[in-house]
Motif scaffolding. Structure first.
Motif, PDB file in Angstrom:
ATOM      1  N   ALA A  68       0.508  -1.127   0.352  1.00 25.77           N
ATOM      2  CA  ALA A  68      -0.147  -0.127   0.261  1.00 25.77           C
ATOM      3  C   ALA A  68       1.029   0.999  -0.191  1.00 25.77           C
ATOM      4  N   VAL A  69       0.351   2.328  -0.897  1.00 25.42           N
ATOM      5  CA  VAL A  69       1.362   3.411  -0.631  1.00 25.42           C
ATOM      6  C   VAL A  69       0.234   4.326  -0.047  1.00 25.42           C
ATOM      7  N   ALA A  70       0.077   5.340   0.401  1.00 18.02           N
ATOM      8  CA  ALA A  70      -0.798   6.174   1.404  1.00 18.02           C
ATOM      9  C   ALA A  70      -0.791   7.638   0.414  1.00 18.02           C
ATOM     10  N   PRO A  71      -1.984   8.045   0.346  1.00 16.67           N
ATOM     11  CA  PRO A  71      -2.193   8.677  -1.042  1.00 16.67           C
ATOM     12  C   PRO A  71      -1.535  10.453  -0.335  1.00 16.67           C
ATOM     13  N   ALA A  72      -0.836  10.825  -1.277  1.00 18.69           N
ATOM     14  CA  ALA A  72      -0.654  12.431  -1.139  1.00 18.69           C
ATOM     15  C   ALA A  72       0.606  12.080   0.508  1.00 18.69           C
ATOM     16  N   SER A  73       1.527  11.118   0.327  1.00 16.92           N
ATOM     17  CA  SER A  73       2.543  10.976   1.099  1.00 16.92           C
ATOM     18  C   SER A  73       4.120  10.644   0.238  1.00 16.92           C
ATOM     19  N   PRO A  74       5.131  11.165   1.166  1.00 18.58           N
ATOM     20  CA  PRO A  74       6.568  11.096   0.667  1.00 18.58           C
ATOM     21  C   PRO A  74       6.497   9.441  -0.568  1.00 18.58           C
ATOM     22  N   ALA A  75       5.968   9.071  -0.393  1.00 18.47           N
ATOM     23  CA  ALA A  75       6.229   7.877  -1.789  1.00 18.47           C
ATOM     24  C   ALA A  75       4.937   7.995  -2.679  1.00 18.47           C
ATOM     25  N   ALA A  76       3.789   8.604  -2.448  1.00 23.90           N
ATOM     26  CA  ALA A  76       3.892   8.339  -3.593  1.00 23.90           C
ATOM     27  C   ALA A  76       3.967   9.891  -4.554  1.00 23.90           C
ATOM     28  N   LYS A  77       4.711  10.284  -3.427  1.00 27.33           N
ATOM     29  CA  LYS A  77       5.023  12.082  -4.402  1.00 27.33           C
ATOM     30  C   LYS A  77       6.519  11.136  -4.804  1.00 27.33           C
ATOM     31  N   ALA A  78       6.766  10.730  -4.438  1.00 28.38           N
ATOM     32  CA  ALA A  78       8.265  10.365  -5.726  1.00 28.38           C
ATOM     33  C   ALA A  78       8.218   8.622  -6.402  1.00 28.38           C
ATOM     34  N   GLY A  79       7.017   8.823  -6.170  1.00 24.26           N
ATOM     35  CA  GLY A  79       6.525   7.649  -7.451  1.00 24.26           C
ATOM     36  C   GLY A  79       6.507   6.040  -7.315  1.00 24.26           C
ATOM     37  N   PHE A  80       6.128   5.958  -5.753  1.00 23.16           N
ATOM     38  CA  PHE A  80       6.225   4.088  -5.533  1.00 23.16           C
ATOM     39  C   PHE A  80       4.783   3.777  -5.830  1.00 23.16           C
ATOM     40  N   ARG A  81       5.161   2.720  -5.876  1.00 24.34           N
ATOM     41  CA  ARG A  81       3.163   1.377  -6.591  1.00 24.34           C
ATOM     42  C   ARG A  81       3.403   0.729  -5.472  1.00 24.34           C
ATOM     43  N   VAL A  82       2.445  -0.274  -5.819  1.00 23.36           N
ATOM     44  CA  VAL A  82       2.054  -1.362  -4.614  1.00 23.36           C
ATOM     45  C   VAL A  82       2.487  -2.321  -5.584  1.00 23.36           C
ATOM     46  N   GLY A  83       3.404  -2.947  -5.447  1.00 16.33           N
ATOM     47  CA  GLY A  83       3.315  -4.269  -6.395  1.00 16.33           C
ATOM     48  C   GLY A  83       5.302  -3.705  -6.554  1.00 16.33           C
ATOM     49  N   ASP A  84       5.623  -2.859  -6.103  1.00 19.76           N
ATOM     50  CA  ASP A  84       6.896  -2.828  -5.835  1.00 19.76           C
ATOM     51  C   ASP A  84       8.029  -3.013  -5.493  1.00 19.76           C
ATOM     52  N   VAL A  85       9.509  -3.803  -5.190  1.00 21.54           N
ATOM     53  CA  VAL A  85      10.111  -4.544  -4.489  1.00 21.54           C
ATOM     54  C   VAL A  85      10.870  -3.872  -4.550  1.00 21.54           C
ATOM     55  N   ARG A 120      12.472  -2.933  -7.411  1.00 24.01           N
ATOM     56  CA  ARG A 120      12.689  -3.646  -9.061  1.00 24.01           C
ATOM     57  C   ARG A 120      11.211  -3.480  -8.904  1.00 24.01           C
ATOM     58  N   ARG A 121      10.676  -2.974 -10.244  1.00 23.53           N
ATOM     59  CA  ARG A 121       9.670  -2.690 -10.866  1.00 23.53           C
ATOM     60  C   ARG A 121       9.742  -3.436 -12.250  1.00 23.53           C
ATOM     61  N   ASP A 122       8.214  -4.080 -12.350  1.00 25.65           N
ATOM     62  CA  ASP A 122       8.320  -4.878 -14.427  1.00 25.65           C
ATOM     63  C   ASP A 122       9.368  -5.534 -13.784  1.00 25.65           C
ATOM     64  N   GLY A 123      10.465  -6.509 -13.398  1.00 28.94           N
ATOM     65  CA  GLY A 123      11.796  -6.676 -14.103  1.00 28.94           C
ATOM     66  C   GLY A 123      13.176  -6.148 -14.097  1.00 28.94           C
TER      67      GLY A 123
END
Length: 160
Positions: A68-85, A120-123
């Motif tokens: 999960a990525v919290a909306p408007a969080s630093p992670a969301a602003k940086a482009g992190f996504r659910v499924g990223d390793v 790692r995202r999409d390999g």
């Protein structure tokens, strides 16, 4: 602090004191106790951590998958996504074998500090940088409740 957060903290504190009394005052792995001063010290420690805004779980390979990525969080602003390793933090591999190096890498992180994650995202591997924020009250309440349940009451809290 919201009514829900205040109510949660009051319930968690009551459960902690009751659990300590039932257990004869013995706690799991935490040696800080459950007095008001001890809990305030724990809260201040938790506030010193920077907040990225992701939930993660350990995967079969020993890495961490973002769930999960919290909306408007630093992670969301940086482009992190659910499924990223998550692979590394500031160049230190996120593996059990690197616990000491990770502790050192995390030691000076706090609100306003930048962190660079290799993921790692999409390999393919890529790097994202985020500026950590102050821990929101709701998250602080969750962290404190999980700490009390786990370290003082011996009840493992399921992670998301």
């Amino acid at each position: 602090m919201t009514k829900w957060t205040a109510g949660f903290l009051a319930t968690a504190l009551t459960m902690s004191f009751a659990g300590a009394a039932l257990a004869g005052g013995a706690h799991g792995k935490c040696t800080e106790g459950t007095s008001e001063a001890s809990l305030q010290a724990r809260v201040e420690k938790m506030k010193a951590y920077g907040w990225l805004g992701v939930e993660k779980e350990k995967n079969a390979a020993g890495g961490y998958t973002i769930t999960a990525v919290a909306p408007a969080s630093p992670a969301a602003k940086a482009g992190f996504r659910v499924g990223d390793v998550l692979v590394a933090l500031n160049g230190v591999a996120l593996t059990d074998a690197n616990n000491e190096a990770l502790k050192k890498a995390k030691a000076n992180l706090g609100p306003g500090k930048q962190v660079r994650y290799t993921l790692r995202r999409d390999g393919a591997e890529q790097q994202l940088t985020a500026t950590l924020a102050e821990v929101p009250q709701e998250v602080l309440a969750q962290w404190l409740g999980e700490h009390l349940m786990d370290a003082h009451l011996g009840a493992r809290v399921a992670s998301n």
